[in-house]
Motif scaffolding. Structure first.
Motif, PDB file in Angstrom:
ATOM      1  N   LYS A 107       1.018 -21.807  14.931  1.00 19.23           N
ATOM      2  CA  LYS A 107       1.658 -21.865  13.616  1.00 19.23           C
ATOM      3  C   LYS A 107       1.797 -20.467  13.029  1.00 19.23           C
ATOM      4  O   LYS A 107       0.860 -19.675  13.032  1.00 19.23           O
ATOM      5  CB  LYS A 107       0.845 -22.764  12.675  1.00 19.23           C
ATOM      6  N   GLN A 108       3.003 -20.155  12.536  1.00 15.44           N
ATOM      7  CA  GLN A 108       3.279 -18.861  11.923  1.00 15.44           C
ATOM      8  C   GLN A 108       3.924 -19.073  10.561  1.00 15.44           C
ATOM      9  O   GLN A 108       4.593 -20.078  10.333  1.00 15.44           O
ATOM     10  CB  GLN A 108       4.249 -18.053  12.789  1.00 15.44           C
ATOM     11  N   ARG A 109       3.740 -18.100   9.689  1.00 12.10           N
ATOM     12  CA  ARG A 109       4.445 -18.136   8.415  1.00 12.10           C
ATOM     13  C   ARG A 109       5.882 -17.647   8.620  1.00 12.10           C
ATOM     14  O   ARG A 109       6.156 -16.779   9.433  1.00 12.10           O
ATOM     15  CB  ARG A 109       3.737 -17.267   7.378  1.00 12.10           C
ATOM     16  N   LEU A 110       6.770 -18.209   7.825  1.00  7.93           N
ATOM     17  CA  LEU A 110       8.173 -17.816   7.853  1.00  7.93           C
ATOM     18  C   LEU A 110       8.620 -17.507   6.428  1.00  7.93           C
ATOM     19  O   LEU A 110       8.247 -18.224   5.493  1.00  7.93           O
ATOM     20  CB  LEU A 110       9.022 -18.936   8.453  1.00  7.93           C
ATOM     21  N   ALA A 145      15.791 -15.174   8.301  1.00  5.94           N
ATOM     22  CA  ALA A 145      14.375 -15.341   8.001  1.00  5.94           C
ATOM     23  C   ALA A 145      13.526 -14.566   8.997  1.00  5.94           C
ATOM     24  O   ALA A 145      13.989 -14.228  10.099  1.00  5.94           O
ATOM     25  CB  ALA A 145      14.000 -16.821   8.033  1.00  5.94           C
ATOM     26  N   LEU A 146      12.275 -14.285   8.611  1.00  7.55           N
ATOM     27  CA  LEU A 146      11.312 -13.625   9.484  1.00  7.55           C
ATOM     28  C   LEU A 146      10.167 -14.576   9.770  1.00  7.55           C
ATOM     29  O   LEU A 146       9.602 -15.177   8.851  1.00  7.55           O
ATOM     30  CB  LEU A 146      10.755 -12.364   8.828  1.00  7.55           C
ATOM     31  N   ALA A 147       9.802 -14.682  11.041  1.00  8.25           N
ATOM     32  CA  ALA A 147       8.675 -15.519  11.444  1.00  8.25           C
ATOM     33  C   ALA A 147       7.576 -14.637  12.005  1.00  8.25           C
ATOM     34  O   ALA A 147       7.842 -13.688  12.741  1.00  8.25           O
ATOM     35  CB  ALA A 147       9.117 -16.529  12.493  1.00  8.25           C
ATOM     36  N   PHE A 206      15.757 -23.988   1.496  1.00  7.96           N
ATOM     37  CA  PHE A 206      14.318 -23.763   1.567  1.00  7.96           C
ATOM     38  C   PHE A 206      13.762 -23.647   0.154  1.00  7.96           C
ATOM     39  O   PHE A 206      14.359 -22.993  -0.705  1.00  7.96           O
ATOM     40  CB  PHE A 206      14.007 -22.487   2.354  1.00  7.96           C
ATOM     41  N   ASP A 207      12.624 -24.290  -0.078  1.00 10.67           N
ATOM     42  CA  ASP A 207      11.975 -24.274  -1.390  1.00 10.67           C
ATOM     43  C   ASP A 207      11.110 -23.017  -1.497  1.00 10.67           C
ATOM     44  O   ASP A 207      10.087 -22.887  -0.802  1.00 10.67           O
ATOM     45  CB  ASP A 207      11.105 -25.529  -1.541  1.00 10.67           C
ATOM     46  N   ASP A 208      11.510 -22.105  -2.372  1.00 10.56           N
ATOM     47  CA  ASP A 208      10.773 -20.845  -2.520  1.00 10.56           C
ATOM     48  C   ASP A 208       9.394 -21.047  -3.130  1.00 10.56           C
ATOM     49  O   ASP A 208       8.544 -20.144  -3.076  1.00 10.56           O
ATOM     50  CB  ASP A 208      11.568 -19.862  -3.390  1.00 10.56           C
ATOM     51  N   ASN A 209       9.151 -22.197  -3.697  1.00  8.17           N
ATOM     52  CA  ASN A 209       7.857 -22.460  -4.313  1.00  8.17           C
ATOM     53  C   ASN A 209       6.822 -22.974  -3.320  1.00  8.17           C
ATOM     54  O   ASN A 209       5.655 -23.147  -3.666  1.00  8.17           O
ATOM     55  CB  ASN A 209       8.008 -23.480  -5.448  1.00  8.17           C
ATOM     56  N   CYS A 210       7.260 -23.246  -2.093  1.00  8.12           N
ATOM     57  CA  CYS A 210       6.358 -23.748  -1.052  1.00  8.12           C
ATOM     58  C   CYS A 210       6.369 -22.800   0.139  1.00  8.12           C
ATOM     59  O   CYS A 210       7.404 -22.227   0.474  1.00  8.12           O
ATOM     60  CB  CYS A 210       6.782 -25.143  -0.577  1.00  8.12           C
ATOM     61  N   GLU A 211       5.218 -22.636   0.779  1.00 11.34           N
ATOM     62  CA  GLU A 211       5.163 -21.799   1.975  1.00 11.34           C
ATOM     63  C   GLU A 211       5.944 -22.460   3.114  1.00 11.34           C
ATOM     64  O   GLU A 211       6.082 -23.693   3.158  1.00 11.34           O
ATOM     65  CB  GLU A 211       3.719 -21.561   2.399  1.00 11.34           C
ATOM     66  N   ILE A 212       6.433 -21.639   4.019  1.00 12.84           N
ATOM     67  CA  ILE A 212       7.167 -22.128   5.179  1.00 12.84           C
ATOM     68  C   ILE A 212       6.347 -21.790   6.422  1.00 12.84           C
ATOM     69  O   ILE A 212       5.928 -20.646   6.609  1.00 12.84           O
ATOM     70  CB  ILE A 212       8.563 -21.482   5.291  1.00 12.84           C
ATOM     71  N   PHE A 213       6.120 -22.782   7.272  1.00 14.01           N
ATOM     72  CA  PHE A 213       5.396 -22.577   8.524  1.00 14.01           C
ATOM     73  C   PHE A 213       6.277 -23.022   9.688  1.00 14.01           C
ATOM     74  O   PHE A 213       7.113 -23.926   9.557  1.00 14.01           O
ATOM     75  CB  PHE A 213       4.084 -23.380   8.527  1.00 14.01           C
ATOM     76  N   CYS A 214       6.070 -22.378  10.841  1.00 15.78           N
ATOM     77  CA  CYS A 214       6.900 -22.740  11.996  1.00 15.78           C
ATOM     78  C   CYS A 214       6.124 -22.527  13.289  1.00 15.78           C
ATOM     79  O   CYS A 214       5.164 -21.756  13.354  1.00 15.78           O
ATOM     80  CB  CYS A 214       8.173 -21.897  12.014  1.00 15.78           C
ATOM     81  N   ASN A 215       6.552 -23.243  14.311  1.00 16.88           N
ATOM     82  CA  ASN A 215       6.177 -22.968  15.695  1.00 16.88           C
ATOM     83  C   ASN A 215       7.349 -23.416  16.556  1.00 16.88           C
ATOM     84  O   ASN A 215       8.452 -23.643  16.042  1.00 16.88           O
ATOM     85  CB  ASN A 215       4.854 -23.664  16.084  1.00 16.88           C
ATOM     86  N   SER A 216       7.155 -23.546  17.847  1.00 15.18           N
ATOM     87  CA  SER A 216       8.278 -23.882  18.724  1.00 15.18           C
ATOM     88  C   SER A 216       8.716 -25.334  18.597  1.00 15.18           C
ATOM     89  O   SER A 216       9.751 -25.722  19.159  1.00 15.18           O
ATOM     90  CB  SER A 216       7.911 -23.585  20.181  1.00 15.18           C
TER      91      SER A 216
END
Length: 283
Positions: A21-24, A36-38, A70-80
């Motif tokens: 899991k990474q932040r985006l 976006a940056l992951a 994308f909701d700027d008020n919530c963190e974004i997480f990603c993986n494959s």
């Protein structure tokens, strides 16, 4: 809960995503693209979200539903497998992985007739690029936009990374916009070198390792992908098919025009670097 299906993901982007899991975070929003940056630090990668109608880049994630918010008020997480942002989930697990590495075409691009055809076609499409105008005027030019190309030329001829790095340093970040003209030119030089020599597919990667400190974030990632021999869908088609139809002008232009229509002059600047770099290898 809103679930959006990704239809396809570029292979270079997918490799960078990994399983952890990474932040985006969102960098920029446009009508048909969200940048976006992951990840963090050296493991960072860019992602470019777009509708299915858009052409692929090495970082593209094409979505079946558009636009995406994308909701700027919530963190974004990603993986494959997925991207999560509050009530939004983007499913990546069923997306097709689209190869973004350039085809192996050394035996074709080593023929000077292909280069001469591309040089002619460059004159047909040149509109805004100072770099392309300079290369068309003198394919052996030693300077463009105040940037001396002597070290870069010599380094490419000798395969000398120190000389190449010295030449790159003079042009890195040169110009304005999301992708400065000097960077676009360098992307073209790398692609030309890869498709006309037997340099390994990561030859340029360490040269551009620290480039993120000297240019824009978006431009750095396009330099990074080119340094590993990855390119957009339009460039892949140009590199693969242009040599096969080099004697048919009408068909050639159908491949040349798409690569020159990126940005105001970015596409032309990249073509300028490609033509200049190809001439270095063939001379």
């Amino acid at each position: 809960m809103s679930v959006i299906q990704a239809s396809s993901v570029a292979s270079f982007a997918m490799t960078a995503l990994g399983h952890d899991k990474q932040r985006l975070r969102v960098l920029a929003r446009f009508d048909r693209h969200v940048y976006a940056l992951a990840g963090e630090g050296d493991a960072r990668s860019m992602l470019i979200f777009s509708p299915v109608s858009e052409r692929m880049t090495p970082y593209t994630v094409r979505l079946e539903t558009w636009p995406v918010y994308f909701d700027d008020n919530c963190e974004i997480f990603c993986n494959s497998q997925k991207i999560c942002n509050g009530e939004l989930i983007i499913n990546l697990s069923d997306a097709a992985e689209i190869a973004s590495d350039c085809p192996v075409t050394e035996q074709y691009w080593q023929q000077r007739v292909c280069y001469e055809a591309a040089l002619y076609d460059g004159a047909c499409v040149q509109r805004h690029s100072e770099y392309l105008a300079a290369v068309l005027n003198d394919p052996f030019c030693q300077e463009v936009a105040g940037w001396s190309l002597t070290d870069l030329r010599q380094g490419l001829r000798l395969g000398d990374k120190n000389l190449i790095a010295a030449g790159v340093a003079q042009g890195l970040g040169l110009g304005r916009g999301l992708t400065p003209a000097g960077d676009d030119f360098l992307c073209g030089v790398m692609l030309a070198t890869y498709v006309s020599t037997e340099f390994p597919s990561d030859f340029f990667s360490d040269i551009f390792y620290d480039a993120q400190e000297k240019t824009t974030t978006v431009s750095y990632f396009f330099l990074k992908s080119a340094s590993y021999r990855h390119a957009s869908e339009d460039w892949q088609k140009f590199l693969q098919f242009y040599p096969l139809i080099h004697s048919v002008p009408e068909q050639r232009l159908r491949l040349v025009r798409p690569i020159t229509q990126h940005g105001y002059s970015s596409g032309e600047d990249t073509l300028a670097g490609f033509l200049w770099g190809l001439n270095v290898q063939l001379s």
